[in-house]
Write a protein that holds these residues in place. Structure first.
Motif, PDB file in Angstrom:
ATOM      1  N   UNK A 205       0.825  -1.199   0.000  1.00 17.23           N
ATOM      2  CA  UNK A 205       0.000   0.000   0.000  1.00 17.23           C
ATOM      3  C   UNK A 205       0.867   1.260   0.000  1.00 17.23           C
ATOM      4  N   UNK A 206       1.930   1.245   0.832  1.00 20.00           N
ATOM      5  CA  UNK A 206       2.809   2.408   0.903  1.00 20.00           C
ATOM      6  C   UNK A 206       3.591   2.573  -0.393  1.00 20.00           C
ATOM      7  N   UNK A 207       3.926   1.457  -1.056  1.00 18.40           N
ATOM      8  CA  UNK A 207       4.613   1.523  -2.340  1.00 18.40           C
ATOM      9  C   UNK A 207       3.780   2.229  -3.395  1.00 18.40           C
ATOM     10  N   UNK A 208       2.477   1.984  -3.368  1.00 14.45           N
ATOM     11  CA  UNK A 208       1.588   2.669  -4.305  1.00 14.45           C
ATOM     12  C   UNK A 208       1.513   4.165  -3.999  1.00 14.45           C
ATOM     13  N   UNK A 209       1.514   4.511  -2.694  1.00 17.61           N
ATOM     14  CA  UNK A 209       1.392   5.913  -2.306  1.00 17.61           C
ATOM     15  C   UNK A 209       2.681   6.670  -2.582  1.00 17.61           C
ATOM     16  N   UNK A 210       3.829   6.091  -2.159  1.00 21.64           N
ATOM     17  CA  UNK A 210       5.111   6.795  -2.253  1.00 21.64           C
ATOM     18  C   UNK A 210       5.683   6.752  -3.659  1.00 21.64           C
ATOM     19  N   UNK A 211       5.647   5.564  -4.293  1.00 18.34           N
ATOM     20  CA  UNK A 211       6.354   5.388  -5.560  1.00 18.34           C
ATOM     21  C   UNK A 211       5.453   5.019  -6.729  1.00 18.34           C
ATOM     22  N   UNK A 212       4.141   4.942  -6.502  1.00 22.70           N
ATOM     23  CA  UNK A 212       3.189   4.551  -7.557  1.00 22.70           C
ATOM     24  C   UNK A 212       3.575   3.208  -8.189  1.00 22.70           C
ATOM     25  N   UNK A 213       3.962   2.256  -7.355  1.00 23.93           N
ATOM     26  CA  UNK A 213       4.404   0.957  -7.855  1.00 23.93           C
ATOM     27  C   UNK A 213       3.217   0.117  -8.322  1.00 23.93           C
ATOM     28  N   UNK A 214       3.501  -0.775  -9.272  1.00 24.53           N
ATOM     29  CA  UNK A 214       2.508  -1.729  -9.738  1.00 24.53           C
ATOM     30  C   UNK A 214       2.927  -3.125  -9.288  1.00 24.53           C
ATOM     31  N   UNK A 215       1.950  -3.961  -8.967  1.00 18.53           N
ATOM     32  CA  UNK A 215       2.238  -5.291  -8.439  1.00 18.53           C
ATOM     33  C   UNK A 215       1.605  -6.371  -9.305  1.00 18.53           C
ATOM     34  N   UNK A 216       2.211  -7.565  -9.245  1.00 17.39           N
ATOM     35  CA  UNK A 216       1.711  -8.717  -9.995  1.00 17.39           C
ATOM     36  C   UNK A 216       0.523  -9.334  -9.267  1.00 17.39           C
ATOM     37  N   UNK A 217      -0.217 -10.197 -10.002  1.00 16.65           N
ATOM     38  CA  UNK A 217      -1.399 -10.828  -9.415  1.00 16.65           C
ATOM     39  C   UNK A 217      -1.030 -11.723  -8.233  1.00 16.65           C
ATOM     40  N   UNK A 218       0.097 -12.451  -8.341  1.00 17.46           N
ATOM     41  CA  UNK A 218       0.469 -13.363  -7.259  1.00 17.46           C
ATOM     42  C   UNK A 218       0.766 -12.604  -5.970  1.00 17.46           C
ATOM     43  N   UNK A 219       1.199 -11.342  -6.092  1.00 21.04           N
ATOM     44  CA  UNK A 219       1.473 -10.546  -4.909  1.00 21.04           C
ATOM     45  C   UNK A 219       0.183 -10.207  -4.160  1.00 21.04           C
TER      46      UNK A 219
END
Length: 412
Positions: A205-219
């Motif tokens: 969640x913090x990765x999306x807020x701080x760095x706008x990261x995208x994650x894979x389905x398995x994650x």
């Protein structure tokens, strides 16, 4: 007297202690912010000289990359080292594995002992140590000294990051450590360790807020499995309710959520600094622990608790040795982390630390007699299965991406 008793009662609660700590930290943050803004608005960099003070101010506020003197730091050419034998690699892996296990398992056992058990001295006195912030300080001061000594004797890459930027992840690191110690007053150590294993969720969640990261389905799938396993463990815990009210349990959950949130911000902010400024891990370790020492010693002195903690240490020698070993384990553990990642990469490191978390729960249950039901055991197994599944999927995905990249190159 009435006002003193109210203040004392407030400080005995985690909310009151947290509020006072934050007010003390603000006495560092606010003046620091004003000083930084002054130097930036006055365009100090344009008129800075070449003296020691000027270089120090420039490094703190702008970073060495803004140095007016043109430097041509050319890194030495990398020579390909011969591949080590299988026996040598196995020895290195064993060294990393047992070093991490010994450091952090000992640290975890002592952490629980210091925050939950009573101390006795030769005079027959009984004491219970309560200041989580002091433990954060003793851990950080030794880690800073070790990192600084290492930097003094080794060649490091040019440091281009403004030093003040370490203060953000240092603050979040302090708060996550404080929450970690404080939570042991309200929840058992196995509950805390499993919550730490579940920090993947707030990290995403913090990765999306701080760095706008995208994650894979398995994650996302493994994150859900971890949440479900954590819920099973909490519901299946057979910890006696006679010692803890519902408010105590709620306090423990709130503090654990705070721990995971601060810890998630720390890792993401450090990741951003690494990607932008390419500093070494030990430079990061030194910078973060420098500000951590500054924040905690300022707060401890302002509250008058630094002397109280030192008096407790003198009155109860066993606490002194526990604190010393705790700080040594914390500092050496950080060095083992950086060494393991540099030699074997993050995947092997995550597997070793996941095993460590499982062993930490087992040791705590054996040493301190924490009972866990069958449902709780199933929850623990589900959490660690999901973590290993996450590591395996991540590794397989990287292999597939490398093969596709190799295939595309061959076609060209």
């Amino acid at each position: 007297m009435a006002e003193e008793s109210i203040l004392t009662g407030l400080m005995d609660t985690w909310i009151g202690s947290l509020t006072v700590n934050l007010l003390c930290y603000s006495t560092v943050f606010i003046p620091g912010y004003l000083i930084i803004q002054y130097f930036k608005k006055s365009q100090y960099i344009e008129r800075a000289g070449s003296g020691l003070i000027s270089k120090l101010i420039t490094s703190c506020i702008y970073g060495q990359g803004y140095d007016k003197l043109v430097t041509t730091d050319v890194p030495p050419p990398k020579t390909s080292l011969p591949d080590k034998s299988l026996a040598a690699r196995c020895f290195q892996l064993s060294f990393c594995f047992f070093g991490l296990q010994a450091s952090y398992l000992t640290w975890g056992v002592l952490q629980e002992k210091i925050m939950t058990k009573e101390y006795h001295n030769s005079a027959g006195n009984v004491g219970h140590f309560k200041d989580s912030q002091f433990l954060v300080f003793v851990n950080r001061i030794l880690a800073f000294l070790l990192a600084a000594a290492y930097l003094g004797f080794t060649r490091q890459p040019r440091h281009t990051a403004p030093i003040y930027k370490y203060s953000y992840c240092s603050f979040s690191n302090i708060m996550s450590s404080w929450c970690q110690y404080e939570a042991l007053k309200y929840v058992t150590f196995p509950t805390q360790v499993l919550a730490k294993a579940s920090k993947i969720i707030p990290t995403m969640m913090m990765g999306k807020i701080v760095s706008s990261k995208k994650y894979e389905y398995y994650e996302y799938v493994t994150a859900v499995l971890i949440s479900f396993g954590m819920t099973m463990f909490l519901l299946g815990s057979t910890e006696s309710k006679g010692n803890a009210s519902s408010s105590t349990t709620l306090s423990g959950i709130i503090i654990l959520v705070g721990y995971m949130s601060f810890d998630a911000f720390t890792s993401n902010w450090q990741g951003e600094l690494f990607s932008q400024h390419k500093m070494s891990s030990v430079q990061m370790m030194c910078g973060v622990n420098l500000f951590s020492c500054l924040f905690t010693i300022t707060s401890l002195v302002q509250q008058g608790s630094f002397g109280i903690s030192l008096n407790f240490m003198v009155a109860y020698p066993a606490f002194f040795w526990d604190s010393l070993i705790l700080s040594i384990c914390s500092a050496t553990g950080q060095l083992f982390i950086y060494y393991t990642i540099s030699i074997f990469g993050p995947v092997v490191f995550i597997i070793i630390m996941t095993i460590r978390q499982g062993l930490a729960i087992l040791l705590s249950c054996i040493i301190y007699s924490h009972p866990v039901s069958v449902l709780g055991i199933l929850g623990i197994l589900l959490v660690f299965t999901a973590i290993f599944l996450r590591v395996y999927c991540s590794h397989r995905l990287k292999q597939l991406q490398q093969r596709r990249a190799g295939g595309d190159t061959a076609k060209v």
